[in-house]
Design a protein around this motif. Structure first.
Motif, PDB file in Angstrom:
ATOM      1  N   ASP A   1      11.259  52.776  67.289  1.00 19.05           N
ATOM      2  CA  ASP A   1      12.430  52.140  67.901  1.00 19.05           C
ATOM      3  C   ASP A   1      13.711  52.417  67.135  1.00 19.05           C
ATOM      4  O   ASP A   1      14.793  52.496  67.730  1.00 19.05           O
ATOM      5  N   CYS A   2      13.617  52.533  65.820  1.00 19.53           N
ATOM      6  CA  CYS A   2      14.817  52.775  65.011  1.00 19.53           C
ATOM      7  C   CYS A   2      14.675  54.053  64.184  1.00 19.53           C
ATOM      8  O   CYS A   2      15.153  54.156  63.066  1.00 19.53           O
ATOM      9  N   THR A   3      13.963  55.038  64.769  1.00 15.41           N
ATOM     10  CA  THR A   3      13.886  56.382  64.182  1.00 15.41           C
ATOM     11  C   THR A   3      14.860  57.268  64.934  1.00 15.41           C
ATOM     12  O   THR A   3      14.754  57.408  66.162  1.00 15.41           O
ATOM     13  N   TYR A   4      15.808  57.868  64.216  1.00 18.41           N
ATOM     14  CA  TYR A   4      16.812  58.733  64.839  1.00 18.41           C
ATOM     15  C   TYR A   4      16.898  60.039  64.059  1.00 18.41           C
ATOM     16  O   TYR A   4      17.052  60.031  62.831  1.00 18.41           O
ATOM     17  N   ALA A   5      16.778  61.158  64.787  1.00 14.73           N
ATOM     18  CA  ALA A   5      16.698  62.476  64.147  1.00 14.73           C
ATOM     19  C   ALA A   5      17.963  63.283  64.387  1.00 14.73           C
ATOM     20  O   ALA A   5      18.300  63.605  65.533  1.00 14.73           O
ATOM     21  N   ALA A   6      18.658  63.615  63.310  1.00 17.91           N
ATOM     22  CA  ALA A   6      19.924  64.351  63.413  1.00 17.91           C
ATOM     23  C   ALA A   6      19.711  65.842  63.649  1.00 17.91           C
ATOM     24  O   ALA A   6      20.638  66.548  64.053  1.00 17.91           O
ATOM     25  N   GLY A   7      18.507  66.333  63.368  1.00 15.89           N
ATOM     26  CA  GLY A   7      18.181  67.721  63.696  1.00 15.89           C
ATOM     27  C   GLY A   7      17.629  67.770  65.110  1.00 15.89           C
ATOM     28  O   GLY A   7      17.394  66.733  65.750  1.00 15.89           O
ATOM     29  N   TYR A   8      17.406  68.964  65.624  1.00 18.40           N
ATOM     30  CA  TYR A   8      16.789  69.069  66.945  1.00 18.40           C
ATOM     31  C   TYR A   8      15.389  69.649  66.797  1.00 18.40           C
ATOM     32  O   TYR A   8      14.833  69.704  65.693  1.00 18.40           O
ATOM     33  N   THR A   9      14.803  70.092  67.907  1.00 16.93           N
ATOM     34  CA  THR A   9      13.433  70.604  67.860  1.00 16.93           C
ATOM     35  C   THR A   9      13.437  72.131  67.770  1.00 16.93           C
ATOM     36  O   THR A   9      14.424  72.786  68.130  1.00 16.93           O
ATOM     37  N   PRO A  10      12.318  72.723  67.346  1.00 19.16           N
ATOM     38  CA  PRO A  10      12.221  74.193  67.357  1.00 19.16           C
ATOM     39  C   PRO A  10      12.388  74.775  68.765  1.00 19.16           C
ATOM     40  O   PRO A  10      12.802  75.931  68.905  1.00 19.16           O
ATOM     41  N   TRP A  11      12.054  73.985  69.798  1.00 19.54           N
ATOM     42  CA  TRP A  11      12.259  74.465  71.174  1.00 19.54           C
ATOM     43  C   TRP A  11      13.722  74.834  71.381  1.00 19.54           C
ATOM     44  O   TRP A  11      14.037  75.880  71.959  1.00 19.54           O
ATOM     45  N   THR A  12      14.611  73.980  70.901  1.00 26.37           N
ATOM     46  CA  THR A  12      16.051  74.256  71.016  1.00 26.37           C
ATOM     47  C   THR A  12      16.440  75.497  70.229  1.00 26.37           C
ATOM     48  O   THR A  12      17.262  76.303  70.681  1.00 26.37           O
ATOM     49  N   VAL A  13      15.848  75.669  69.045  1.00 27.46           N
ATOM     50  CA  VAL A  13      16.101  76.870  68.246  1.00 27.46           C
ATOM     51  C   VAL A  13      15.744  78.117  69.055  1.00 27.46           C
ATOM     52  O   VAL A  13      16.518  79.079  69.135  1.00 27.46           O
ATOM     53  N   GLY A  14      14.557  78.107  69.679  1.00 25.56           N
ATOM     54  CA  GLY A  14      14.123  79.259  70.451  1.00 25.56           C
ATOM     55  C   GLY A  14      14.977  79.504  71.678  1.00 25.56           C
ATOM     56  O   GLY A  14      15.307  80.659  72.006  1.00 25.56           O
ATOM     57  N   TYR A  15      15.357  78.424  72.354  1.00 23.81           N
ATOM     58  CA  TYR A  15      16.187  78.571  73.555  1.00 23.81           C
ATOM     59  C   TYR A  15      17.536  79.173  73.194  1.00 23.81           C
ATOM     60  O   TYR A  15      18.019  80.103  73.861  1.00 23.81           O
ATOM     61  N   MET A  16      18.159  78.650  72.140  1.00 24.24           N
ATOM     62  CA  MET A  16      19.466  79.177  71.730  1.00 24.24           C
ATOM     63  C   MET A  16      19.369  80.636  71.317  1.00 24.24           C
ATOM     64  O   MET A  16      20.247  81.445  71.648  1.00 24.24           O
ATOM     65  N   ALA A  17      18.307  80.985  70.584  1.00 24.81           N
ATOM     66  CA  ALA A  17      18.136  82.374  70.149  1.00 24.81           C
ATOM     67  C   ALA A  17      18.006  83.299  71.349  1.00 24.81           C
ATOM     68  O   ALA A  17      18.640  84.367  71.406  1.00 24.81           O
ATOM     69  N   GLY A  18      17.191  82.897  72.311  1.00 27.17           N
ATOM     70  CA  GLY A  18      17.005  83.728  73.491  1.00 27.17           C
ATOM     71  C   GLY A  18      18.271  83.876  74.312  1.00 27.17           C
ATOM     72  O   GLY A  18      18.643  84.984  74.715  1.00 27.17           O
ATOM     73  N   LYS A  19      18.948  82.764  74.559  1.00 28.40           N
ATOM     74  CA  LYS A  19      20.170  82.822  75.354  1.00 28.40           C
ATOM     75  C   LYS A  19      21.236  83.653  74.651  1.00 28.40           C
ATOM     76  O   LYS A  19      21.919  84.475  75.284  1.00 28.40           O
ATOM     77  N   ALA A  20      21.404  83.462  73.335  1.00 28.97           N
ATOM     78  CA  ALA A  20      22.418  84.215  72.601  1.00 28.97           C
ATOM     79  C   ALA A  20      22.110  85.710  72.588  1.00 28.97           C
ATOM     80  O   ALA A  20      23.003  86.546  72.753  1.00 28.97           O
TER      81      ALA A  20
END
Length: 418
Positions: free
Chosen positions: A150-169
């Motif tokens: 409930d009070c866990t908040y992650a300032a980083g994102y997931t590796p999925w986002t890393v892969g998506y950004m790499a592919g799109k770029a």
């Protein structure tokens, strides 16, 4: 009779004294004079170098807030104290020391580099909600509905986002559509693979080959011969830290840099520093934060990034790296949420974040999403490595080429069960 009266009087006095002490302690507990922050990172083991940069980000954030007098609470300014411990990149050690910090009165804990430790700690926070801000890149599954405390908040994102950004770029910014992917045989590599595949499908790319190796692989010769034989436009890899340094060196030594674009999905300054200048030249990758945003279109973000980078450089002698910045943002957001809540209670902190999800970070505008993930307008910067002829000083690692970000580069909330 007199003795009985005396006993009754003494008993009444004792009750009053006990009640007064209890009330005083309750008031003190409700209005503590310090905010105690637990820091838990793997200062020994595989991830020690990255943990050191994360620690630097945390300590800078604490120092800056204390320089302003501390947290601005309804009962006055509250100084921040911290206790710093080593999780040793070990699940049992991490869980044990997290419990120790919590039981010793830490009001919140930040930390973790290795996802396995953060997942184990988060499990405790699901059963017993507590302000926990992990500062790593956590697996996609940890953001599914019901999987985050409930009070866990992650300032980083997931590796999925890393892969998506790499592919799109790679496809849209560099025009490279034929992709060979080298993953890692764990959730990091698999999530990057899935994000990459999603971007390739959307933007007309093709993954013509893929392999995976275990973390800690040092000899990539056989793999790179297969990459060469496939003749891709771009070679995208998931390797991180020391593994990435070994891989990128061998790409250069085998001459692959001359035959295709070499793209490491998640670059850091630590990797750049570990490469010979010749091997770093024209290497591409996504960077969570790069300290030199000169020429970037968002003037406010450039200003905030420059101020933060100067403060970091003045304190530590090096520019901030990606994981230092994840940690810095996490702690800043924790402190802001505590101030908005006017309380150290986890339920109040959670409510403050839910009611005020938007925030400005040193890497631009962002907001907390329903899955407790920070969504950044500038989630990742596409950077190109500078070689000997371009680098003007020892920290002149990269040129920022473009940026990826916003809701598009994050996994869909519906797919996560929301």
């Amino acid at each position: 009779m007199k003795n009985k009266k005396l006993i009754l009087i003494l008993a009444a006095v004792l009750v009053v004294v006990v009640a007064a002490v209890f009330l005083l302690n309750t008031q003190r507990a409700a209005k503590p004079s310090t905010f105690k922050l637990g820091i838990l990172l793997p200062y020994t083991g595989t991830f020690a170098a990255v943990a050191k940069t994360q620690q630097q980000g945390v300590l800078l954030a604490v120092e800056q807030r204390n320089a302003e007098g501390g947290l601005n609470m309804p009962w006055g300014k509250v100084k921040i104290e911290y206790e710093d411990m080593d999780d040793e990149a070990n699940i049992n050690t991490g869980v044990r020391r997290f419990r120790y910090l919590r039981d010793q009165g830490a009001h919140a804990v930040v930390g973790q580099t290795w996802a396995a430790v953060s997942l184990a700690i988060n499990e405790l926070c699901i059963r017993d909600p507590y302000p926990y801000f992990p500062v790593n890149v956590a697996p996609l599954d940890s953001y599914r509905k019901g999987k985050m405390g409930d009070c866990t908040y992650a300032a980083g994102y997931t590796p999925w986002t890393v892969g998506y950004m790499a592919g799109k770029a790679a496809i849209t910014d560099l025009g490279k559509k034929r992709i060979f992917y080298l993953g890692r045989s764990d959730s990091w590599g698999w999530d990057i693979r899935d994000g990459l595949a999603a971007a390739a499908k959307k933007y007309g790319g093709e993954i013509i080959g893929q392999l995976e190796v275990a973390q800690g692989t040092s000899d990539f010769t056989t793999v790179l011969e297969q990459v060469r034989a496939a003749k891709p436009d771009v070679f995208i890899s998931a390797q991180f830290g020391g593994d990435a340094i070994s891989l990128l060196k061998q790409c250069y030594d085998m001459g692959l840099n001359k035959e295709m674009t070499i793209f490491n999905s998640f670059l850091t300054n630590v990797v750049a520093q570990g490469l010979p200048l010749e091997a770093r030249e024209n290497i591409y990758g996504m960077h969570f934060f790069y300290y030199d945003l000169t020429g970037f279109e968002d003037a406010e973000t450039v200003k905030l990034a420059a101020e933060y980078s100067k403060a970091f450089m003045d304190k530590w002698g090096t520019p901030p790296d990606a994981y230092a910045t994840i940690a810095y943002i996490a702690v800043q957001q924790l402190f802001d949420a505590v101030e908005k809540a006017g309380s150290f209670d986890q339920a109040d902190i959670r409510r403050a974040i839910e009611q005020n999800p938007e925030f400005m970070s040193v890497k631009g505008p962002a907001y907390w999403r329903e899955d407790h993930q920070a969504v950044y307008e500038y989630a990742g910067f596409l950077v190109r490595g500078k070689g000997r002829n371009e680098a003007k000083h020892e920290f002149d690692f990269f040129e920022v080429v473009s940026v990826q970000g916003g809701e598009e580069v994050y996994p869909n909330l519906k797919d996560l069960g929301f």
